[in-house]
Write an enzyme that holds these catalytic residues in place. Structure first.
Site, PDB file in Angstrom:
ATOM      1  N   GLY A 517       0.834  -1.188   0.000  1.00  0.00           N
ATOM      2  CA  GLY A 517       0.000   0.000   0.000  1.00  0.00           C
ATOM      3  C   GLY A 517       0.866   1.234   0.000  1.00  0.00           C
ATOM      4  O   GLY A 517       2.040   1.187   0.355  1.00  0.00           O
ATOM      5  N   LYS A 540       6.385  -0.627   7.154  1.00  0.00           N
ATOM      6  CA  LYS A 540       5.942   0.694   6.716  1.00  0.00           C
ATOM      7  C   LYS A 540       7.149   1.616   6.718  1.00  0.00           C
ATOM      8  O   LYS A 540       7.758   1.866   7.758  1.00  0.00           O
ATOM      9  CB  LYS A 540       4.878   1.200   7.673  1.00  0.00           C
ATOM     10  CG  LYS A 540       4.264   2.528   7.287  1.00  0.00           C
ATOM     11  CD  LYS A 540       3.077   2.772   8.195  1.00  0.00           C
ATOM     12  CE  LYS A 540       2.342   4.045   7.888  1.00  0.00           C
ATOM     13  NZ  LYS A 540       1.161   4.143   8.757  1.00  0.00           N
ATOM     14  N   ASP A 635      -9.212   8.496  12.442  1.00  0.00           N
ATOM     15  CA  ASP A 635      -9.271   8.152  11.022  1.00  0.00           C
ATOM     16  C   ASP A 635      -9.849   6.753  10.827  1.00  0.00           C
ATOM     17  O   ASP A 635      -9.277   5.925  10.129  1.00  0.00           O
ATOM     18  CB  ASP A 635      -7.880   8.279  10.389  1.00  0.00           C
ATOM     19  CG  ASP A 635      -7.953   8.436   8.870  1.00  0.00           C
ATOM     20  OD1 ASP A 635      -9.060   8.706   8.345  1.00  0.00           O
ATOM     21  OD2 ASP A 635      -6.911   8.278   8.213  1.00  0.00           O
TER      22      ASP A 635
END
Ligand SMILES: *[C@@H]1O[C@H](CO)[C@@H](O)[C@H](O)[C@H]1NC(C)=O
Ligand SMILES: *[C@@H]1O[C@H](CO)[C@@H](O)[C@H](O)[C@H]1NC(C)=O
Ligand SMILES: *[C@@H]1O[C@H](CO)[C@@H](O)[C@H](O)[C@H]1NC(C)=O
Ligand SMILES: *[C@@H]1O[C@H](CO)[C@@H](O)[C@H](O)[C@H]1NC(C)=O
Ligand SMILES: *[C@@H]1O[C@H](CO)[C@@H](O)[C@H](O)[C@H]1NC(C)=O
Ligand SMILES: *[C@@H]1O[C@H](CO)[C@@H](O)[C@H](O)[C@H]1NC(C)=O
Length: 802
Positions: A517, A540, A635
């Site tokens: 992603g 990440k 979020d």
């Protein structure tokens, strides 16, 4: 020197190859009586076979542990094919010698005999390491008086013949040569079979593969073409074990009962030529037995192919053992020891049954057969769950074809296989977050404080330019000076965040190859795991850094490092090296809820969706009420809810999260979140509370119910474009069935649909005070309190656009 010696042997080999089979007499490698060799670092070899293919001597296994053994001498990988003394190590200074009495002796440094072969007065005149890998004691007339081929350990080599009865015993672990848990036996009755043992005893337990043959005078033959078969004494073949061949001219070969219980025939190209071109210069599996060890071992006593409470998978010839969620390996270096629960089991105290403190972790295609203590036929899944939940003995229920099997700890014979149509319901303590980080690593003698600045940057963008807020943070990382930071399993399993080097993560991700992603400030890559608990990790990589209030962010990550809940993604470690800032998470094999809901042609099941709604709510509740510091995620959206192997929902991406200090219930901050999911107070300059997450959850819940996005530009007609508006309309016009059109399962469960829609409408109230708390939401989802009708005019303001 070793190198020169090898070269010399290679030349030798060249000449010998021209000769017919080299008998001991012709061998130029006689070991004469009185010759000896001492266990020491740096010189393992006592004698080498004429071709140089095999050597005998002391392999150094540990600092002060040497193994008298025979090994393949011309390949870089250490490959031991035979060992003396039951695979037990001898200390430095131990000596092997060929005595004048004809013994082949292993003595410890003080001269005590540890092990011996051959017998006194048998007429031994010399010993030799033969080219087949056989070590022999021979008489003057070159008759073999003792040979290692007659006393195999776990390996059989081409040219070796095992007579009835014979046994191969697996080693304990890949690099622990003592007797392990599996045996391969050519029995007196003529049957050739693989067995588990009653470890630590050597008695056979369970036969998981056999030739089903019977007779006498049978031999197991591994011939020079690499063919393995059972032969009668008249020469006829009784049973072909492996007819796959690899020529001994081109390949080194061995067949070995490995520590994992699989019997494998391996080949290794001797050199690169036209016959071996397609082979890697490494040991490759030619053939293995049994076909699937995970399924083939199913025993009434013992743990099965893997340890107790673990489950076994067999992929591409490779067996792996895993702990289910909520359990971890007792000893990660020896996974066959099984898994233990990370939580306290359910209390059997009648006055506090703890029923509501437990929940199920669902595992598809998984079973722990046998050892049930109760069985119900014609049960449905809900009944099975309820019954196990209210039974303090029940630690696991297996549901299949209207059958409900209940099991107590420990579970055995665990396996997961696609062919398997059972669902395992593993009972685990709900919000017991096994706070691993409070474990021993932190408390141990902390001698060094390392401050790690790592940046958590969000992958979401709010209204393009508006969102430039990024989070970053500082981790206090206590690391014990004595702990070995580079021993992966040690610092991860059951303990705390691990610090990775850039190189480790570059390797794990194969040079940052596979992108999972991409966000505005970070990219997520898939990597292989360093720990057997996980097969993969998600790395990440943060590509930007914004420096803000250091103090605040220090708190932030030290808190997230410690959050540990079944419905939150787990941070495993980080890298903070030079310019590199990376976060390492558990890998979620089923992707995000967004792709699960929106990108599939087949609608996910209603039951599964409700489960995910429930789990997501639990994750948010944990952030809001169960952490020592209250956390606002800011979020919540389907892209940030990830699904693991068994579709358990886990909330991810804390990049925009806000921490509230003790006693603080609101905060002011710049706009965070993603269009379509943000609460109205963000635009009103109102204080931000945990209720912004409740708003986003309401939108998410509607998306889960309807399997559509909150905003659909090409909806059938205009009033359907914004999901919250449309849901409100449908509710008021009592046409909820329109929301779940074509969804048979949901249409059959309209009471539930109505309840969930009403709950969503409560969540998206404009006034934050009207929105229920996550605790209330969970109670309503679980059905312990009713959902009241939402207020009449909620004045939804979802159509804001900038
Ligand atoms: C090895 O020993 C045997 C028997 O003692 C003898 O016949 C043979 O010549 C020896 N070979 C060498 C190369 O010394
Ligand atoms: C290693 O040990 C063997 C036997 O003890 C001896 O013959 C050989 O010369 C030694 N090799 C080296 C390189 O020291
Ligand atoms: C090998 O495993 C056995 C059984 O657990 C243990 O007793 C022994 O110490 C181990 N040996 C080594 C060299 O670690
Ligand atoms: C090994 O056994 C197979 C099967 O009996 C046979 O076809 C082959 O010729 C044998 N190879 C050697 C080298 O004896
Ligand atoms: C060889 O022995 C096996 C088993 O003992 C028997 O079944 C077979 O008929 C024998 N074959 C011949 C040719 O004698
Ligand atoms: C799990 O919960 C039980 C009961 O609430 C508690 O006693 C135990 O300490 C908890 N375990 C951990 C690891 O937090």
């Amino acid at each position: 020197m070793m190198f020169l010696e090898q070269k010399y042997h290679l030349m030798f080999c060249f000449f010998l190859a021209l000769l017919p089979f080299a008998s001991v007499g012709q061998s130029h490698k006689n070991i004469s009586l009185g010759s000896s060799h001492t266990a020491q670092a740096g010189n393992s070899t006592w004698a080498v076979s004429p071709s140089g293919n095999f050597a005998v001597g002391f392999q150094q296994i540990e600092e002060n542990g040497f193994l008298l053994s025979i090994w393949f001498n011309q390949i870089p990988e250490r490959t031991i094919v035979w060992s003396a003394n039951g695979g037990n190590l001898a200390p430095k200074g131990s000596k092997v010698e060929l005595t004048s009495d004809g013994f082949f002796l292993l003595n410890d440094p003080t001269g005590n005999r540890i092990w011996s072969a051959g017998s006194s007065g048998s007429g031994t005149s010399h010993a030799a390491m033969v080219d087949t890998g056989n070590f022999v004691l021979a008489s003057q007339s070159t008759e073999y008086l003792w040979q290692s081929f007659d006393h195999p350990t776990d390996t059989i080599l081409p040219g070796q013949v095992l007579n009835q009865p014979s046994t191969l015993v697996s080693r304990y672990l890949e690099t622990n040569y003592s007797s392990g848990r599996f045996k391969f036996i050519l029995k007196d009755d003529g049957n050739l079979a693989l067995y588990t043992t009653q470890y630590p005893w050597s008695s056979s337990n369970f036969n998981y593969w056999s030739t089903h043959t019977s007779g006498s005078d049978f031999s197991l033959v591994f011939n020079q073409s690499g063919v393995l078969f059972l032969r009668a004494n008249n020469g006829s073949i009784i049973s072909m074990i492996s007819s796959k061949t690899a020529s001994t001219q081109d390949f080194y070969q061995r067949a070995v009962l490995e520590y994992d219980g699989v019997f494998r025939h391996y080949a290794y190209p001797k050199s690169s030529n036209s016959n071996t071109r397609s082979w890697k210069m490494a040991w490759s599996t030619v053939y293995y037995l049994p076909p699937n060890i995970c399924l083939d071992i199913r025993e009434d006593y013992g743990s099965g192919a893997c340890g107790f409470n673990s489950y076994c998978t067999f992929d591409d010839g490779k067996k792996s053992c895993h702990c289910p969620s909520g359990y971890s390996f007792i000893d990660p270096a020896d996974v066959m020891k099984g898994c233990r629960p990370d939580f306290d089991s359910q209390s059997c105290d009648g006055s506090s049954p703890e029923t509501d403190l437990f929940d199920f972790y669902e595992m598809e295609n998984t079973d722990w057969p046998l050892t049930d203590y109760e069985y119900f036929e014609q049960a449905n899944e809900d009944w099975c769950r309820q019954d196990c939940l209210s039974d303090c003995f029940c630690a696991l229920a297996i549901f299949r074809d209207a059958g409900c099997w209940k099991k107590k700890l420990p579970f055995s014979n665990g396996r997961k296989d696609p062919s398997f149509q059972a669902k395992a319901l593993l009972k685990i303590r709900k919000d017991n977050s096994t706070s691993k980080c409070e474990g021993p690593v932190r408390k141990k003698d902390q001698s060094k404080l390392i401050i790690v600045i790592s940046v958590l940057l969000s992958s979401s963008v709010l209204m393009n330019l508006l969102l430039l807020v990024a989070g970053f943070s500082v981790v206090y990382w206590w690391r014990s000076k004595s702990s070995k930071a580079n021993q992966p399993s040690q610092s991860i399993v059951g303990t705390c965040l691990r610090s990775f080097t850039f190189e480790e993560l570059r390797k794990a991700t194969n040079g940052f190859e596979e992108v999972l992603g991409q966000g505005a400030f970070s990219t997520v890559y898939k990597g292989v795991s360093f720990d057997p608990t996980w097969s993969h990790i998600a790395v990440k990589k943060l590509n930007n850094m914004v420096k803000e209030n250091e103090e605040e962010f220090k708190t932030e990550v030290s808190t997230f490092g410690r959050t540990n809940h079944r419905n939150l993604i787990q941070l495993l470690g980080f890298c903070n090296e030079g310019d590199h800032r990376m976060l390492v998470y558990e890998f979620m094999s089923k992707g995000s809820l967004a792709s699960f809901l929106f990108d599939t042609t087949e609608r996910p099941s209603w039951f599964q969706r409700m489960q995910i709604a429930l789990e997501t709510a639990r994750g948010i509740l944990y952030l809001h009420e169960e952490c020592s510091t209250q956390i606002i995620h800011c979020d919540i959206k389907p892209q940030n809810v990830l699904l693991d192997e068994s579709f358990t929902a886990k909330i991810s991406d804390f990049g925009l999260a806000k921490l509230l200090k003790i006693g603080q219930s609101r905060t002011n901050t710049g706009i965070r979140g993603t269009k379509g999911y943000v609460a109205p107070e963000w635009f009103r300059n109102m204080p931000i509370t945990i209720k912004v997450d409740v708003y986003s959850y309401g939108v998410l819940l509607l998306e889960i119910i309807c399997c559509r996005r909150s905003f659909e530009a090409n909806a059938e007609n205009e009033n359907q474009m914004v999901l919250t508006d449309w849901a409100y309309d449908c509710f008021h016009e009592r046409k909820l069935d329109l929301l779940v059109k074509d969804d048979k399962e949901a249409l059959a469960d309209m009471k539930m649909v109505e309840k969930y829609v009403m709950l969503s409408l409560w969540c998206i109230q404009e006034d934050p005070l009207l929105r229920p708390s996550m605790k209330k939401i969970l109670q309503m989802l679980e059905g312990s309190i009713d959902v009241p009708a939402p207020p009449d005019l909620p004045s939804l303001i979802t159509t804001i656009s900038l």
